[in-house]
Write an enzyme that holds these catalytic residues in place. Structure first.
Site, PDB file in Angstrom:
ATOM      1  N   ALA A   1     -41.417   3.231  31.822  1.00  0.00           N
ATOM      2  CA  ALA A   1     -41.392   4.657  32.112  1.00  0.00           C
ATOM      3  C   ALA A   1     -42.596   5.395  31.554  1.00  0.00           C
ATOM      4  O   ALA A   1     -42.912   6.495  32.011  1.00  0.00           O
ATOM      5  CB  ALA A   1     -40.107   5.268  31.555  1.00  0.00           C
TER       6      ALA A   1
ATOM      7  N   ASP B   1     -36.633  -4.314  35.525  1.00  0.00           N
ATOM      8  CA  ASP B   1     -37.208  -4.844  34.290  1.00  0.00           C
ATOM      9  C   ASP B   1     -36.140  -5.343  33.320  1.00  0.00           C
ATOM     10  O   ASP B   1     -36.377  -6.292  32.554  1.00  0.00           O
ATOM     11  CB  ASP B   1     -38.135  -3.835  33.615  1.00  0.00           C
ATOM     12  CG  ASP B   1     -37.525  -2.456  33.400  1.00  0.00           C
ATOM     13  OD1 ASP B   1     -36.309  -2.289  33.609  1.00  0.00           O
ATOM     14  OD2 ASP B   1     -38.273  -1.540  33.023  1.00  0.00           O
ATOM     15  N   THR B   2     -34.939  -4.754  33.372  1.00  0.00           N
ATOM     16  CA  THR B   2     -33.880  -5.254  32.489  1.00  0.00           C
ATOM     17  C   THR B   2     -33.418  -6.635  32.913  1.00  0.00           C
ATOM     18  O   THR B   2     -33.076  -7.474  32.070  1.00  0.00           O
ATOM     19  CB  THR B   2     -32.691  -4.286  32.456  1.00  0.00           C
ATOM     20  OG1 THR B   2     -33.170  -2.977  32.166  1.00  0.00           O
ATOM     21  CG2 THR B   2     -31.675  -4.695  31.406  1.00  0.00           C
TER      22      THR B   2
ATOM     23  N   THR C   1     -37.613   2.766  26.332  1.00  0.00           N
ATOM     24  CA  THR C   1     -37.223   4.130  26.652  1.00  0.00           C
ATOM     25  C   THR C   1     -35.705   4.255  26.682  1.00  0.00           C
ATOM     26  O   THR C   1     -35.122   5.235  26.217  1.00  0.00           O
ATOM     27  CB  THR C   1     -37.820   4.539  28.010  1.00  0.00           C
ATOM     28  OG1 THR C   1     -39.243   4.430  27.932  1.00  0.00           O
ATOM     29  CG2 THR C   1     -37.447   5.960  28.358  1.00  0.00           C
TER      30      THR C   1
ATOM     31  N   GLY D   1     -47.782   1.036  32.118  1.00  0.00           N
ATOM     32  CA  GLY D   1     -47.735  -0.192  32.906  1.00  0.00           C
ATOM     33  C   GLY D   1     -48.678  -1.202  32.301  1.00  0.00           C
ATOM     34  O   GLY D   1     -49.612  -0.846  31.574  1.00  0.00           O
TER      35      GLY D   1
END
Length: 502
Positions: free
Chosen positions: A15, A242-243, A264, A18
């Site tokens: 978030a 991404d998780t 985040t 990158g």
């Protein structure tokens, strides 16, 4: 099997930033190096918060060029993972119709009520198993109904699929990320067509589903020319949420583990073989997101280090009270701030780190102070006390999520793994061990990139095996640190009691 390392590029977008990270993989070998990092700075235009998706695309191209120049050995493939729920809309010719809207934008404020008039929260959860979050894709689409962009759209691509499409020209919808839309049935691992039909959502906007490890096309000639990469270079679908990649990157050696993917957000929960779709699970606001190799990520979203990031931003911009502005001049360095927080009174004040009141940006220290007042607790007076409140509150939320996940799933947890950016926050790791009363294993920090690389490497035939074999390689090659619980565990019970139903 060759012992020469293969190189894989993991595009990992969070978030706030990158990065393109290159992983070198061979049997019993796994190393990473960062080729390029770039900011992810949202932009507000005419009152709407957008992602600067074109800047992110350029950052990826620059990162792939850096990866190409970092070694004489070629890349084997590329994989992309990002945050979930957000999307871009394309015209029939593939043109992006509008910059994707940021999930923290307020456009979905009343969307849940509109959905509930058609499908009750109980029915929606029974069909999709996804927790209620105000920014879920389903609510974004309800909010966008009738807008020119959605009316004109020929394709809807989730963020990692959009970036992959720009690299390859081949559209697809990766499953682990698609499950966060609240439009996937976690039992069939396919679209929840009755839900979409009831809400007037056109599923034909989504291209066909892909699974982690599936091919996602090869780089287009213009991308090859700009990056200096050689042809043909495939893009491989990974756990593009991404998780999902971060959970692959958990170095667990036994099945009785819980994970907390930190950054985040904190995503805390268990890896299961099947979803938990009970009413008790819905009431506890647990989600059943799909994972790699047929798994389910049974977890709860917690605000995570966003709260601390926003506090630091407020102090640096002087967007806070006069008292904290004065104190902040002495503790702007994060290391010094955490050291001061470690010496602050423990559990003096805690807030509900799952409260949607903390989703929006700006004025975070003041909102934390307001939450303390509402619950009759001392208001933090300094940045160190506010920081300690945030970290104590996150540890308490971690404990609650893991306890609830174990109770609702019937699983036993003996070890907690923390991965992601929170690995570097030793105080948070220790507080989590203290709150949970369980050993915490911290690392790796780049779990999402590692999970991304491992799925690519397996698809390329460089390594073999299931998740246990991939995790064994992580455990033997990545630096890890263990934290044992300390202190009075009952103090955490008393702190939780102050928040009532929390």
């Amino acid at each position: 099997m060759s012992t020469t390392p293969h190189r894989f590029a993991a595009v990992d977008l969070g978030a706030s930033s990158g990065r393109v990270i290159v992983g070198e993989v061979a049997p019993e070998r796994l190393t990473l190096h960062e080729a390029h990092r770039f900011p992810n700075q949202p932009t507000r235009v005419l009152g709407t918060l957008h992602w600067d998706i074109l800047s992110l695309h350029q950052g990826i191209l620059n990162g792939l060029k850096a990866a190409a120049n970092s070694s004489p050995h070629p890349l084997t493939s590329i994989g992309i993972d990002t945050w979930a729920v957000d999307y871009g809309l394309l015209a029939a010719d593939g043109t992006l119709l509008a910059n994707p809207v940021h999930y923290r934008d307020t456009r979905t404020t009343n969307a849940a009520e509109k959905v509930a008039k058609v499908l009750s929260p109980r029915a929606l959860y029974a069909a999709t198993g996804i927790q209620h979050l105000p920014f879920n894709t389903i609510y974004q689409l309800i909010s966008a109904q009738g807008t020119p962009a959605l009316t004109a759209a020929h394709r809807l691509l989730l963020i990692p699929d959009l970036l992959s499409y720009w690299l390859t020209g081949e559209p697809g919808t990766e499953l682990t990320n698609a499950s966060t839309t609240q439009l996937i049935d976690p039992r069939t691992r396919d679209w929840a067509t009755p839900v979409a039909q009831a809400l007037g959502i056109d599923l034909t906007l989504f291209p066909p589903l892909r699974r982690p490890g599936d091919p996602a096309g090869t780089l287009r000639q213009e991308v090859l020319a700009e990056t200096g990469l050689t042809t043909p270079l495939p893009v491989t679908a990974v756990g593009s949420h991404d998780t999902a990649s971060a959970v692959v990157g958990v170095p667990a050696t036994t099945p009785d583990f819980a994970y907390i993917a930190t950054g985040t957000w904190s995503l805390a929960g268990l890896e299961l073989d099947a979803p938990v779709l009970t009413e008790a699970s819905r009431a506890a606001n647990f989600t059943n997101e799909l994972g790699v190799d047929g798994t389910v990520r049974y977890l709860r979203n917690i605000m995570g280090l966003w709260m601390l990031q926003e506090c630091v931003r407020a102090w640096e911009s002087k967007d806070t009270t006069v008292t904290q502005r004065i104190q902040a001049t002495h503790t702007q360095d994060l290391t010094a701030l955490l050291q001061a927080a470690a010496h602050a009174t423990p559990l003096r004040s805690v807030v509900d780190a799952g409260d949607p009141a903390f989703i929006a940006p700006d004025h975070m220290p003041d909102r934390i102070a307001d939450a303390c007042r509402r619950t009759g607790q001392p208001v933090p007076r300094t940045p160190a006390e506010t920081t300690r409140c945030v970290l104590d509150s996150l540890a308490l939320a971690h404990r609650r999520a893991i306890d609830d996940a174990a109770r609702l799933s019937g699983r036993t947890v003996r070890t907690v793994h923390i991965v992601g950016g929170g690995v570097h926050n030793a105080l948070l790791c220790q507080l989590t061990a203290d709150a949970c009363g369980l050993p915490v294993i911290a690392g790796p920090a780049e779990a999402a990139a590692l999970g991304n690389v491992l799925v690519q490497a397996r698809a390329a035939g460089v390594i073999t095996g299931g998740l246990s074999e991939l995790r064994a390689l992580l455990h033997s090659t990545q630096p890890l640190r263990q934290y044992e619980p300390t202190g009075d565990h009952s103090a955490w019970d008393r702190a939780a009691a102050r928040l009532g139903s929390f």
